[in-house]
Every structure is written in structure tokens, then in C-alpha cells.
Design an enzyme around this catalytic site. Sequence first.
Site, mmCIF file in Angstrom:
data_model
loop_
_atom_site.group_PDB
_atom_site.id
_atom_site.type_symbol
_atom_site.label_atom_id
_atom_site.label_comp_id
_atom_site.label_asym_id
_atom_site.label_seq_id
_atom_site.Cartn_x
_atom_site.Cartn_y
_atom_site.Cartn_z
ATOM 1 C CE1 TYR A 45 -21.045 -42.466 87.936
ATOM 2 C CE2 TYR A 45 -18.996 -42.070 89.112
ATOM 3 C CZ TYR A 45 -19.674 -42.368 87.941
ATOM 4 O OH TYR A 45 -18.967 -42.566 86.770
ATOM 5 C CG ASP A 86 -18.420 -47.499 95.560
ATOM 6 O OD1 ASP A 86 -17.198 -47.320 95.754
ATOM 7 O OD2 ASP A 86 -19.032 -47.026 94.591
ATOM 8 C CE LYS A 88 -13.138 -41.546 93.033
ATOM 9 N NZ LYS A 88 -13.101 -40.729 91.846
HETATM 10 C C1 LIG Z 1 -18.121 -43.929 95.027
HETATM 11 C C2 LIG Z 1 -17.587 -44.123 93.656
HETATM 12 N N1 LIG Z 1 -17.634 -45.340 93.092
HETATM 13 C C3 LIG Z 1 -17.150 -45.571 91.857
HETATM 14 C C4 LIG Z 1 -16.591 -44.551 91.130
HETATM 15 C C5 LIG Z 1 -16.058 -44.819 89.755
HETATM 16 O O1 LIG Z 1 -14.682 -44.783 89.779
HETATM 17 P P1 LIG Z 1 -13.847 -44.534 88.423
HETATM 18 O O2 LIG Z 1 -14.073 -43.110 88.035
HETATM 19 O O3 LIG Z 1 -12.445 -44.840 88.808
HETATM 20 O O4 LIG Z 1 -14.383 -45.483 87.421
HETATM 21 C C6 LIG Z 1 -16.513 -43.268 91.667
HETATM 22 C C7 LIG Z 1 -15.926 -42.165 90.891
HETATM 23 O O5 LIG Z 1 -15.947 -41.017 91.240
HETATM 24 C C8 LIG Z 1 -17.031 -43.042 92.960
HETATM 25 O O6 LIG Z 1 -16.995 -41.831 93.521
#
Ligand SMILES: Cc1ncc(COP(=O)(O)O)c(C=O)c1O
Length: 464
Positions: free
Chosen positions: A162, A276, A304
Site C-alpha cells: 500500500y 516508500d 507519519k
Molecule cells: C507504506 C505507506 N505508504 C503510504 C501511506 C499513505 O499515507 P497517508 O495515509 O498519510 O496518506 C501509508 C499509510 O498507511 C503507508 O503505510
Amino acid sequence: MDVERLKARADEISQKEAARLLERTPKSKALFERAVKVLPRGVASNFQANDPYPTYLERGSGSRVWDVDGTEYVDFHGGFGVNVVGHAHPKIVEAIRRVADRGIHFAVTTEATVALAEAICERFNIDQVRMVNSGTEATMDALRVARAATGKDRVVKIEGSYHGHHDALLFSVVPEADTLGVRHSVGGEAADTSGAAYTSTPTSKGIPKSMWNDTIMVPFNDAEAVEELFREHADEIGALVLEPVMMNVGIIVPKPGYLQALRDLCDKHGVVLIFDEVKCGGTIAYGGAIERYGVQPHLAAWAKALGGGSVIGAFGGDANIMEWVAKGAAQQGTFNGNPLSAAAGLVALTEVLTRDAYDELGKMGTLLAEGCQRAIDEADLPAHTVDLGAKGCVSYRKEPLTNYRDFLETIPELFYASFTWMVNRGIFMTPGDGEQWTIAVQHSEDDVRKYVDAFGEFTQELAR
Ligand SMILES: Cc1ncc(COP(=O)(O)O)c(C=O)c1O
């Protein structure tokens, strides 16, 4: 105990604990009934929903949170990995107070934003960075810049991962077993199972069909699949995006050499490697996965924990790629680098989440993971723990996972029983079986012991 008996036992526990949860949270229920009239599913994000209703929180302090019914919990949910600083950390509170007095928004870059950019560049060993407001924006913008820099449209991602909820990467995120794509050659027939890629399946309704062909899926921990793909299709592929540690399915660590092999392949074929680090970046080491595994991507995305609890995201990397932001790749946003997030993020990164803090977080994590592993061993359960700095989890499969398809062999019934058991014993955890615990600098050994004790009682109850 055989697996079917174990599942039946887990279902019994789930039912009993769910009834107890409903009985003790009447105010959450009442708030849900009010919320659902104005918010779909009664929440502000689908990830916050739970059956039959979520536990609504009222406040947090230190390592603790309180729900609207007044119940106190030790918080291992950590706002999905945001709260490595814990709740109401005095230094963060002070930083936010200062900003509140002096103006929380201008849509003009402030000195604090520049200082935060310097702190991020130094910490993650990158040339340049741009601030955004979420992990979604961070991966979305990184991908756009990578496409601009390479002039190539297609993107490779990892099955089961994700990266936020923008269209381009919302494919094959936790696909159900019966919709898993077969392995096939890109552009070939689905029945040809000899190729490197998996079929991409959109994870959301509303994703235009015209995008389906541009996101190519490969398994985690398989550099050969990427090599095979790049051999034939590198001239169409602008970026390879991955979480260096998969954290959407419990935790799956990269095999030794895997990340470096991806970097080498991307260099060889002119593909931008994007890490990511939205979850890893502020949790698994001072310098995130880049430092822990010693591999530098061309670009990376963060969010985060970076903001110390405030709304934040960032992406950045090599100057020769980031320069495309000034050469026509649209990258903007009214709230980017706003004073509130900049101040909280700067204090979090420079005064709270220091190298020493990660030593402590690591010790606490090991205490927690070892305690849970002991309980698993004593009850002889098909499960294992993963211990990775401020992150860790129990995965309900005997052997460690290497890719998404291994995750499908975990036993969700055991997770759901453990979730309700723990929450009824004062341990606040993420509701999904793909999540992990987050440890904060404000957790004490006593907090960890509370988790281990409750978990030990659960495993004994399960094995009984
Ligand atoms: C690995 C990863 N990338 C991107 C995101 C997206 O982040 P946001 O919820 O701040 O848009 C998340 C969200 O849980 C994530 O776990």
C-alpha cells in the site's frame, strides 16, 4: 492443536470478547450512531472503521489513550505509526503552542520549513526534499517527478503493498486469494505463467480502466522477476516503487542483497528507484530503512512519524531528479511546509527522535517481541514475532513471510481473537491483521510488560 480446532477456539474467544467490548463501550456506540449520519461508516477514513463500530478516543497523554467511555489503554496502535513521540510530548506541545501564538498558516515558506528540510536531508542522506501533507501525496508526487525525469509512464510496484490512496498505485493492495493474478509476461496472455509479473487488480472502484495497464506487479523479495521485466520493458518503465520493508501485511523484511540488487537494476536500466519510507522512515532506525539496510534509493517518500503527530509528508532524493520540480513536474499545495507541521516536525526530528531514542526504542521492541515469542512457544501456536525497532508484530504463521502470498497463509481468526482480547485488557491496538505495534519514546518497561502479560494470557486461553 490442529488448525481447525484452533480456529474454532479463536472464534469462541472472539465472540465472548466482542460481547464484552460492546457492553463496556456504550458511549462509542452512541457516538457511532451520531457519526454515521454525517460521515460514511461513521469515520473520517475507511481505515478507522471497525465492526460493528470503532472505539472512539477522547485524549492521549504519554503512552496512554482514553476512549469516550473513559477507559484507559496503553497505546500500541500509535496512530498507525505516527506517534513514536507518544502523546502530548512536552517538547512538541511547546513547539505547537509557540506557533499558535505567532500564526499557524501563511502559505509562504518559513525559516522552520527550511530547517526541517535540512534535518530531513541530513538524516536520510538526500540532496533535496519537498514537503507535502500525507504519505499519499508523498508517493504520488515522487512518482510524478520520476515519470517527468525519465519520460516513461509505466510503474512497477510490489504485490500486496500500500502506498496511499491515489489511483496510480492503488492496484493489487491486499488482493483476495481468489482474485490473485497469475504470473504472466507483460503484454502477454494471462495463461502464460512463465513471465515475471502478476496481473494488476484495482483495489478500489473508480480507478479508470485507462490506468490498469501502466502499473505492473511483481512479488517482494524477487530481484530476478524485476530483472526479467526490465530486460524487455525498461524502455517503458519510469519507476519501481516499494516499501523496503513490507508493512501492510504484518512485517516482511527484505532478504539480504535484495534492495541493493534493485538499486543496481534501476541504475542499469534508467528506472527511478523509490523507497516508500512512510512507515519505516521514522520507526525502524534513526535513518529509516535507508540506514538500516545501507541502500540509497533515487527518491524516497516519508510521512507519519516525521511530523511528531502533526500533519506531514515529504519526498526527496537526488538533485538531478528533484530538479524536475523546477522543470515542469507540478508539485505544490496550499498547506505544504506549513508552520505548525514544520515546527512540530523539526522538534520531533532534532530533539525527540534522536539516535539515543532509537537505541531505547529498539530495546523496548526486543523486550516486547521476545515476550510475545515466549508466549507463542509455550502455547505451541503457529505464529512468530518480528522485531524491528519501534515496529514489530505477531504474525499467525509458523514461518516468517517472504512475500504477500505467504501472508495469505496466516490465520486471521487468531488475529481477530487477539485484538478483542487485548483491547478488553487495556491494550489499544490497530484493528487490521496487516498492521503492527508502534512503540513510543514515552513507553516504559511496565507498559511493555502489560502487553506481554495480556498476550500470554491470550495464548494460554487459546491453547486451553
Ligand atoms: C507504506 C505507506 N505508504 C503510504 C501511506 C499513505 O499515507 P497517508 O495515509 O498519510 O496518506 C501509508 C499509510 O498507511 C503507508 O503505510
